[in-house]
Design an enzyme around this catalytic site. Sequence first.
Site, PDB file in Angstrom:
ATOM      1  N   HIS A   1      73.717-122.151 -13.405  1.00 39.88           N
ATOM      2  CA  HIS A   1      73.239-121.492 -14.637  1.00 39.88           C
ATOM      3  C   HIS A   1      74.149-120.307 -14.937  1.00 39.88           C
ATOM      4  O   HIS A   1      73.935-119.206 -14.444  1.00 39.88           O
ATOM      5  CB  HIS A   1      71.779-121.060 -14.430  1.00 39.88           C
ATOM      6  CG  HIS A   1      71.143-120.403 -15.616  1.00 39.88           C
ATOM      7  ND1 HIS A   1      69.778-120.218 -15.716  1.00 39.88           N
ATOM      8  CD2 HIS A   1      71.667-119.870 -16.748  1.00 39.88           C
ATOM      9  CE1 HIS A   1      69.497-119.608 -16.860  1.00 39.88           C
ATOM     10  NE2 HIS A   1      70.626-119.373 -17.495  1.00 39.88           N
TER      11      HIS A   1
ATOM     12  N   HIS B   1      76.543-118.976 -18.432  1.00 33.79           N
ATOM     13  CA  HIS B   1      76.934-119.253 -19.827  1.00 33.79           C
ATOM     14  C   HIS B   1      78.404-118.926 -20.057  1.00 33.79           C
ATOM     15  O   HIS B   1      78.862-117.830 -19.699  1.00 33.79           O
ATOM     16  CB  HIS B   1      76.088-118.427 -20.796  1.00 33.79           C
ATOM     17  CG  HIS B   1      74.627-118.749 -20.755  1.00 33.79           C
ATOM     18  ND1 HIS B   1      74.016-119.554 -21.678  1.00 33.79           N
ATOM     19  CD2 HIS B   1      73.656-118.390 -19.878  1.00 33.79           C
ATOM     20  CE1 HIS B   1      72.726-119.666 -21.395  1.00 33.79           C
ATOM     21  NE2 HIS B   1      72.479-118.968 -20.297  1.00 33.79           N
TER      22      HIS B   1
ATOM     23  N   HIS C   1      65.749-123.209 -20.745  1.00 33.97           N
ATOM     24  CA  HIS C   1      65.317-121.832 -20.515  1.00 33.97           C
ATOM     25  C   HIS C   1      63.838-121.738 -20.900  1.00 33.97           C
ATOM     26  O   HIS C   1      63.464-122.096 -22.014  1.00 33.97           O
ATOM     27  CB  HIS C   1      66.109-120.862 -21.395  1.00 33.97           C
ATOM     28  CG  HIS C   1      67.512-120.606 -20.935  1.00 33.97           C
ATOM     29  ND1 HIS C   1      68.406-121.589 -20.688  1.00 33.97           N
ATOM     30  CD2 HIS C   1      68.162-119.426 -20.674  1.00 33.97           C
ATOM     31  CE1 HIS C   1      69.555-121.053 -20.293  1.00 33.97           C
ATOM     32  NE2 HIS C   1      69.442-119.746 -20.281  1.00 33.97           N
TER      33      HIS C   1
ATOM     34  N   GLU D   1      60.247-114.923 -22.262  1.00 33.04           N
ATOM     35  CA  GLU D   1      59.426-114.197 -23.241  1.00 33.04           C
ATOM     36  C   GLU D   1      58.017-114.791 -23.286  1.00 33.04           C
ATOM     37  O   GLU D   1      57.031-114.070 -23.225  1.00 33.04           O
ATOM     38  CB  GLU D   1      60.044-114.316 -24.638  1.00 33.04           C
ATOM     39  CG  GLU D   1      61.408-113.676 -24.783  1.00 33.04           C
ATOM     40  CD  GLU D   1      61.326-112.165 -25.007  1.00 33.04           C
ATOM     41  OE1 GLU D   1      60.286-111.557 -24.700  1.00 33.04           O
ATOM     42  OE2 GLU D   1      62.319-111.602 -25.494  1.00 33.04           O
TER      43      GLU D   1
ATOM     44  N   ASP E   1      73.928-116.217 -14.622  1.00 32.25           N
ATOM     45  CA  ASP E   1      73.553-116.275 -16.044  1.00 32.25           C
ATOM     46  C   ASP E   1      74.697-115.869 -16.983  1.00 32.25           C
ATOM     47  O   ASP E   1      75.327-116.726 -17.586  1.00 32.25           O
ATOM     48  CB  ASP E   1      72.323-115.400 -16.301  1.00 32.25           C
ATOM     49  CG  ASP E   1      71.492-115.852 -17.493  1.00 32.25           C
ATOM     50  OD1 ASP E   1      71.777-116.909 -18.042  1.00 32.25           O
ATOM     51  OD2 ASP E   1      70.540-115.137 -17.853  1.00 32.25           O
ATOM     52  N   ASP E   2      74.914-114.564 -17.139  1.00 30.52           N
ATOM     53  CA  ASP E   2      75.939-114.063 -18.076  1.00 30.52           C
ATOM     54  C   ASP E   2      76.733-112.961 -17.382  1.00 30.52           C
ATOM     55  O   ASP E   2      76.627-111.779 -17.758  1.00 30.52           O
ATOM     56  CB  ASP E   2      75.249-113.505 -19.332  1.00 30.52           C
ATOM     57  CG  ASP E   2      74.470-114.570 -20.080  1.00 30.52           C
ATOM     58  OD1 ASP E   2      75.098-115.370 -20.789  1.00 30.52           O
ATOM     59  OD2 ASP E   2      73.237-114.612 -19.925  1.00 30.52           O
TER      60      ASP E   2
HETATM   61  N1  ADE Z   1      71.760-117.178 -23.741  1.00 33.18           N
HETATM   62  C1  ADE Z   1      72.548-116.623 -22.828  1.00 33.18           C
HETATM   63  N2  ADE Z   1      71.825-116.052 -21.873  1.00 33.18           N
HETATM   64  C2  ADE Z   1      70.530-116.266 -22.184  1.00 33.18           C
HETATM   65  C3  ADE Z   1      69.309-115.935 -21.593  1.00 33.18           C
HETATM   66  N3  ADE Z   1      69.266-115.265 -20.447  1.00 33.18           N
HETATM   67  N4  ADE Z   1      68.181-116.300 -22.209  1.00 33.18           N
HETATM   68  C4  ADE Z   1      68.227-116.964 -23.354  1.00 33.18           C
HETATM   69  N5  ADE Z   1      69.343-117.313 -23.944  1.00 33.18           N
HETATM   70  C5  ADE Z   1      70.492-116.970 -23.373  1.00 33.18           C
HETATM   71 ZN    ZN Z   2      70.733-118.425 -19.293  1.00 27.60          ZN
END
Ligand code: ADE
Ligand code: ZN
Length: 347
Positions: free
Chosen positions: A19, A21, A201, A205, A284-285
């Site tokens: 996971h 991006h 995902h 939220e 993640d990012d």
């Molecule tokens: N796009 C990139 N990272 C994300 C995340 N953590 N949640 C939702 N969309 C995303």
């Molecule tokens: Zn993500």
Amino acid sequence: MNDDRLVDFIRGIPKAELHVHLEGSITPERVIALAERNRISLPFDGAEAVNAAMTYGNLDEFLNMFSLMCGTLNTSEDFSDVVVDMGADALRQNILYREVMFTFAYHARRGIALDTVIDGLAAGRKTCLEQFGVWINFIADIDRSTSPEEAVDFVEQLIPYRNEAGIVAVGMDSQELGIPPSTHTSAFRIAAALGFHTTAHLGWEEGPEFIWEAIHELPLERIDHGLRAVEDLSLLAQLVESQTPVTSCPLSSIAVDPVKYPDLATHAFRKMWDAGVFLTLNSDDPAMIGTDLVTNYVEVSRAYSFDVRDITHLVKNGVRAAFMSDNQKEKLLDQIDRYSKIRRREF
Ligand code: ADE
Ligand code: ZN
């Protein structure tokens, strides 16, 4: 336990990451270089300023910055360069296999063709294997705010490219609030019927109801984040029973949404781990959070007093839950076992 040795063990163990991006992995230096090459004006005067801007109060703020990062990617070469950066970064961390998500809707909105994106991904992937020995597969994420028809159309457009570019799965990301997972049931059913793996995902939220709905309505092999599953004990029990892999990214949720997810001590990862959920650890990012996969393992191990056995188990989960061939899995699991057996003697 000696912390330096644990960090060294984590750095060296062969890993998979499931996971991460593409658009959240553009390094600040690459952001500046891409903006210059494409003559895009950004509100940053250098890599330091990009770094300094990477702080967030909630998911919306993060997604605004994510969108700004997407805007630096215009040509196939741009996409390829970022994939190659991700391959070099994977090698640095001993990540031998990476599943990289890309969210085409952010690029389509700017008039970029799918051809342009996928040509770049395929070229970058090839270079990663040849230069670094890092195997990259892609997950094509649906932006859940797109219409059901657009999402179906996107999945169908992927068909001719899937083998050449290593697109193994369809996923779903972006803002979850008020958009039930069943919005994209058709796209997910078509994806599964075409032989794509599936993940989404969920539960960042929105609460347990959305996760239940996704489980019941979608073909769904994995859950990304799944944070709020811990609010419903029967859902937690269901995840344990089904052993559905959850791709957790604890440092990401803490960095992106510090009010809802303040620290590791109270994080869903701990509750899921204790309950017996099939967990994998991911970044993640990473560039947008200023972290990486090794740091996730180190911080989680420190916070939860994980030993080398726990770490090895978590790393192996990442391989077992991967969308790669059984043959590749066997080889990587074998490499991990050999590494762990030798290094465990030091502890
Ligand atoms: N796009 C990139 N990272 C994300 C995340 N953590 N949640 C939702 N969309 C995303
Ligand atoms: Zn993500």
